[in-house]
Structures are given as C-alpha cells and as structure tokens.
Scaffold this active site. Sequence first.
Site, mmCIF file in Angstrom:
data_model
loop_
_atom_site.group_PDB
_atom_site.id
_atom_site.type_symbol
_atom_site.label_atom_id
_atom_site.label_comp_id
_atom_site.label_asym_id
_atom_site.label_seq_id
_atom_site.Cartn_x
_atom_site.Cartn_y
_atom_site.Cartn_z
ATOM 1 C CE1 TYR A 120 -3.943 7.074 4.406
ATOM 2 C CE2 TYR A 120 -4.676 5.543 2.707
ATOM 3 C CZ TYR A 120 -3.777 5.893 3.704
ATOM 4 O OH TYR A 120 -2.712 5.072 3.994
ATOM 5 C CG HIS B 120 -1.697 1.210 1.427
ATOM 6 N ND1 HIS B 120 -2.696 1.582 0.560
ATOM 7 C CD2 HIS B 120 -1.654 2.169 2.383
ATOM 8 C CE1 HIS B 120 -3.237 2.706 0.985
ATOM 9 N NE2 HIS B 120 -2.622 3.083 2.085
ATOM 10 C CG ASP C 194 -31.717 -20.839 13.855
ATOM 11 O OD1 ASP C 194 -30.626 -20.797 13.253
ATOM 12 O OD2 ASP C 194 -32.789 -20.542 13.314
#
Length: 857
Positions: A284, A230, A584
């Site tokens: 960013y 990155h 369940d």
Amino acid sequence: MDTGTSEMSTPDLPSESDTVVIGAGAVGCSVAYHLTELGAEDVTVVDQGPLPVTGGSSVHAPGIMFQTSPSKIQTKAAYYTSRFLSDIDAYDEVGGIEVARSEERMDFLRRRVEWATSYGLPDPELLSPEEVAEQLPLVDEDEILGGYYSPTDGRVDGIAALQWYMEHADADFYGDTEVLDLEVSNGEIDAVVTDRGRIECGRCVVATNNWGYQTGQMAGLDLPITPVEHQYVVTEPMEELADADSSVGEHTDGMDVPGNRDIQEFMSEGPTQPVGRDQDHSLYFRTHGDALGMGSYNHEPLPIDPDDMGKNSEDRQASVRGFTREHWERPTHPNRDKSAKQAFGELLPASADQEYAVTENGIFVFTPDGMPAVGETAQVDGLWTALAIWWTHSAGYGKIVAEWMENGVPRLPSGPVDTGGIHVRRFEPHAGEKDYFVDRGAKRYEQVYSIVEPRWQPDDHRALRTSPFYHQQQELGANFVQGGGWESAQWYDSNEDLVDRYEEEIPDQDGWQSINRSAIEGAEHLHTRENVSMFDMTSFSSISVEGPDSEAFLQRVCSNDMEIDVGQVRYSLLLNEGGGILADVTVVKLDEEEYMVTTGGGNSPGIHGNWLKERAPDTVSVNISEGGQATIGLWGPKSRLLLQRCTDADVSKSGFGYFRAKQMYVGEVPVVALRVSYVGELGWELWAPSEYGHRLWETLWEAGQDLDVRPMGGGALESMRLEKGFRLWGTDIDTDSNPFEAGLSFAVDMDTDFVGKEALEIAQDEGIDSRITPITLDDSDDILLSGRPVLKDGERIGYVQAADFGYSIGESIAYTYLPAEYTEAGTAVEVLCEGNRYDATVRDEPLFDAGRDKILR
C-alpha cells in the site's frame, strides 16, 4: 491541560477511579471519550509513554484508512471512524484506490463494490486503468487492469486525533505511567497498580494492543494477541511531488517523542492524492506531502514473542524495530514471487531509485482469526478489553465498547451490532497457548492482502479437539473443517455413490461459489430426506442448570415461558438489555430442579455459557459442558425404526412426542434423547457422556446398515436448515436483530419477565421496520454468497445473510433482512453476486414442509 507536552504527566494519580483505561492510543482514547459522552464520570486513562506521542502503534502508523471489508461490523466501524475523525478535522478524505494486476484481483474488486454497497459505504465504483492513473499519476497504468475506488477512504492524522481526544474527553490522562499489576479478588477487578501509585477501580479497559498479552497476564488471562513487525518507508522529497507543500519538522514541536522523531514527523504529514493499495503484491502507499510512503506485507511474517515487547525510552520506541532490508529487497513472502521494492518499482516507476528518509519495522497485532477482541472478560468481572484494533476502526469500536459498558447494548448510531465475531469470550480454551496464537496471528498477517477462498481452512494446529467418533469418521472419508478448534465433517467421501443416485437433483456449481464445496453435500441432504443419517453434534454445548431456584432463574434469562414439565423441551432466546439476540437455546427439564440448556459450538460456550453463569444466583449452579458430551443427530424418515431397534424405550409417535425428552439407553449407552430436529425431518438428538461416544456411534451404525444409514456432514445440515427456515446464531440472528425482526416471536412470551423485555415492548410500540425474509432465484441454480446486496429498483434494501441450494425444493435460497414493505411473498428483487445480477422473488417460509408433516410424523 496542555496535551502537547509531557507536563500533563506531572499531577499525582488518583487513588481511586470508577473506570481506568490502560492505553492512551487510538482505541483507549476513543473508549474514554465515548464513555464520557454517554455520561460516565471519573474516567482515568494511563499510558507508559509520553502524551500524546505514546510510543505505541497509533503514532508510528501511516494512518491509511480503507473501509471496505467482507465483515459487516468492520466496515461499519470503519465508516463511523472516518465520519468521526472527519468531524474533528483529523482526517484527510482523499479517497482510496485499490488496483488490480490480475484477473483474480479484478474479480475481488467487484466483491469490494458489492460489500460496500451492502454495508452502506457511499459511491463505490470500479475504475479503468486510465481513471486510476488520473487520480494516482505515479501509477503505471500499463501495469494494472483497473481499480476499486471508495471516495470516503483517506488518512487519519494520528497525533492530531489523540490531542483532540485528550482535550475533549471529560477524563483525566496520565502519561509516563507504567502499569505493574492488575489486582483481582473474588473474580472482580479491584485496582490498577502503576509505578506512580495504586488506583482502585470498579471497571478497567485493557487497550494496550501491542502489550495486550502482557497486560492480560497481570490478571491471569491468556489473551491471544500476537505482535507482528510490518515494514514502511518514506522517500526523500520527489521531483514528481514537488508541487505539494511539506511541514515535516514542525508537527511534534514541544512534544516528548520516544525514539526516532522523524517517524512521527513524516506520519503527521498528510497526503495530497488518494491512498493506494496493490494487494496482488501485499503493498500500500500514500504521499507524505512531497514524499512517497510505501508499506509492505510482502515479506515472511515476523511475529514477536509478546513477552519481549519491551518498553519505551528516550532513544527507543518499543513498537518500532529496526528496518530489515532483506525483507524489503528479497521475496520472502510465501505467496509472492517479487520483493516489495521490485513490485513497487514496477507499479510506481518513480519510486524505483529513491533514497529513503525514514524506514521502520513497525509493530501491530493480530488475533488467531484476525478480528478484534472486545468486551468484558469471562474470568474477571469489570475487566474489559479493546484490542487488535487499527486506526481504521478505532472510533467505531470505542463507541461500541462504551455503549456496551454503559448501556449493556453494543451499538453504533446506525443501530445494534453483532458481537459474536469480535467478543473476547469467543476464543476457545487452547487459544491462549502462546505457540498457537503466535502461529495463527502470523498466518493472519500473511493473509492480510491475500484472496482467501470461501470456506478456507488452515493446515496447522489441526485435530486439537475431536469427538469420540473421529476415527470412525476418518474411515468414512470425512472432509473436516475446523471451528472453535473442533474438527467437524463437512461431507463424507464414502457417500460419493449417492451423487449418481441423485444426479438429476444436484445442479453443477462453478466459479468462486463452488470452491471447497462438493456435490456430496447435496447427495447427503437428499438421502437424509428419504432415509436416515447420523450427524456428529459433539461440538455443540450443553449447560446444566441446577438448584432450587433454577426455574425462576431461567424464567428471568429466557424469553420464552420456562414453566415446563419434566421431560418437556422448549426453544427460547437469550437477549441483551436492548432486545438483541445473544443466543438461541433449547431448554430441557430433566428433573424438578435440573435443566439442560443446549446451544451451538464454536464460540457459544464462552459467550453464552458465561453469560448465564455470571447472572445465576447463589442458589443456582451453572456448569458448561464443552466436550463433555458426545452427541449424535439421528435424522430422517427411518430414524424411528433405527432408534427403536437399539432401545427398550418407547419412541413411537404417541410415546415420544415432538419437543419431548427422555433419559434412556441406546444399547448399553445412557443418553438424554431429545425429539428435536434441525433439518426438518423426524429425528432425535442423542446426548451421552463422551466416554460412551464410540459405542453410541457403533451401536446405531451397525443396527442401521440394512436401512442404508449414512453419515451426514455440515454442508447438508446448512442447506436443509435453510429450506426449513431454522435460524443459525452468528449468521441469521445476532445481537443486531431482535426476535420480531428475526421471525422468532413464537420464542417470546411477553407475559413473563425477562432480560430485554422492556426493549421489545418499545420495539412493538414503534413497529417492526425490518424482517428476515427468504428469497429464491428465479432462473438460476447458482449458490449466492453472504454479504451481497439485495436490490429493489436499483436501490439496496438488504444483503444476503445466508444462502445455499435447496436440493429438496430445487431452488437457490437466500435469507435477508428487508424493510417491511418489501417482505410480501411475490415481491420481485435482485441480488448482485460475483458481478452477476440475479432476479429473485420474496417467498413465505418455510420453503419446505410448511405443514410440518415430516418432522411430526
């Protein structure tokens, strides 16, 4: 102990420790701290790097924290992290602003506001371009349409946070300690072997992130953890930021720092403005004192073979690779037409001609679905993972894992959390194959800032797991979706003629909610209510429980009474120690010492099956049949007529009652037939060995042609089960809800003893403050989306858990947990979804066939 120097690495390692945490980065330190806060003693933390600058992603990361996510658990973990780091003075709460450069992104930012509202982040709001530029003066307001502002977003000072953890955790930390092996015997962790000695332990936490795959291999585990490069750069000091002070050069004095010290220095310099994102270009940014830092996902994914991560040295930080300028200056991202440098130059014009003081290709990790991998592994008792976690969520997941380890209940201070989407056991058997998880991890990297459509499906690694009916389904035009590697039909093009038949009852859908949907789903729903349909349940799992103590075992792990007769079927829950719903299940007694437990597909076998296996005594055998059974749901008012044509067994109402089971033949095929129905119609589940699957489908299909038998997909199943109020684990129920909140008290017998009973008794005494509740829209046919806030008098009181259109009742349905005072039928509420405010009304359940006339016919 001086946490600022390598002297802390000199003491001898202990020869034994109750708990060993491998990795002293953001996550490992958080786990160790939270464990000791809960009373855990004798905790040892080891790391291959010097402390506190370990050389992992925790110290090369810019520390930006954006908390809002479509995932509830990610948002809540992030919020806990921001509050925790703020309390220890390791957080700059400067706020976060995400800008939009397209109308599609503005729509996405409206979703941000709705998610933040639903999950409890304070004061989210949309900003105009002018308001964005007021807070981020480097942004060219002419380039944007607006922004999303979260005032509690910010930046973590990574090294300061690590130092605080090491000073305040009642644990022993050892740096410069390489783990060489994990000793396992009889399925249990025995010891952690390092280059400085062997540590016997009862528990071990793998928090090595970039090295997670390698660490797992030491214990024989194939953990699907993909390291990916990155890009990040920091400019030289900028005139536009000259008013900001800078302490670069002073942050790491006296500390051992592997590799380029400038990286740690600049990452330790805090911002003076809100942190920012331009997700339209996968970017960013934040200030570093008087310099500007810019991060980019705007390049082709650069995954790394996890075996090639390497080690730290004095000259090399193993989690940082050389900056590849071509990925910064050329548009290599498959979905972006501008390079990072070009897009930044347009949004932040002052950055266009800047020189860079620091550049890096830093490494961090992704799982195949982009979510963390936490929890105790199924293969090795006592071996826990806390992986694929960023600074943003680190304190939250440290708290969750510590609570889970110490008390058996994963939770944050706000309450229990749902673990189905983060559990390390959720990964399907093929997920550990390196090519698979590296490809999928790289895809998740590519999508980090992409707008992912509802019900999006990957193109690669498809048809890994198919039912025996797969080719028949293909011939019928099945539109497949993948879950847990299984291909499951969502609808069938062969049913397109039904759309004309039911045209008046299927409202048009448009906008975001309509993407990857089909009117055929509604047509299949309505057809099943009137005729008969076949549904492929092969991805569902059966678990055999056998042995002389089977009944006693099931009585202990199931919330309902398991004293049942041969041929009886009983619905029950598996609970954790806190009374949260782990699963369940449907339990079938096949013989005096033989039971079949059925549960969902996807992550159910790994999570639920292994939970049962590890609790079974030696006198009970638990075997998970994942893919070993081919199963058809045969549902609809004509299902009895069709089934009777294919069997000599008595399937009449009196001869085969509801919630009963028979071992019988369908044609030549031996099946276990269960008289149950997940859609609220007369019907059966037919379970057969997989090798008989093709013939089972063929037999029913040919016998039902004059009855207009049709295939039915998952879209119809979802809308039908919501009309009946049947729960779906991982959506409506999970470990963050108890049976009373979930409306499942009928599945609990408080006269028996079971795991979680004590917690339920306490819950009963304290009163149930929240209950699951159906609501319907008053004057709209739009389908709502999960995670959208439910309001009363403008205040959030819940959020949408699941929603669909109820084609049989002609209303749009949503299920939500609401405070008890708002659950009375007739209560008026509102729902925010896609920027619209919908009037809605609380209803009693079930919404369809309240007298159960259809299912019991």
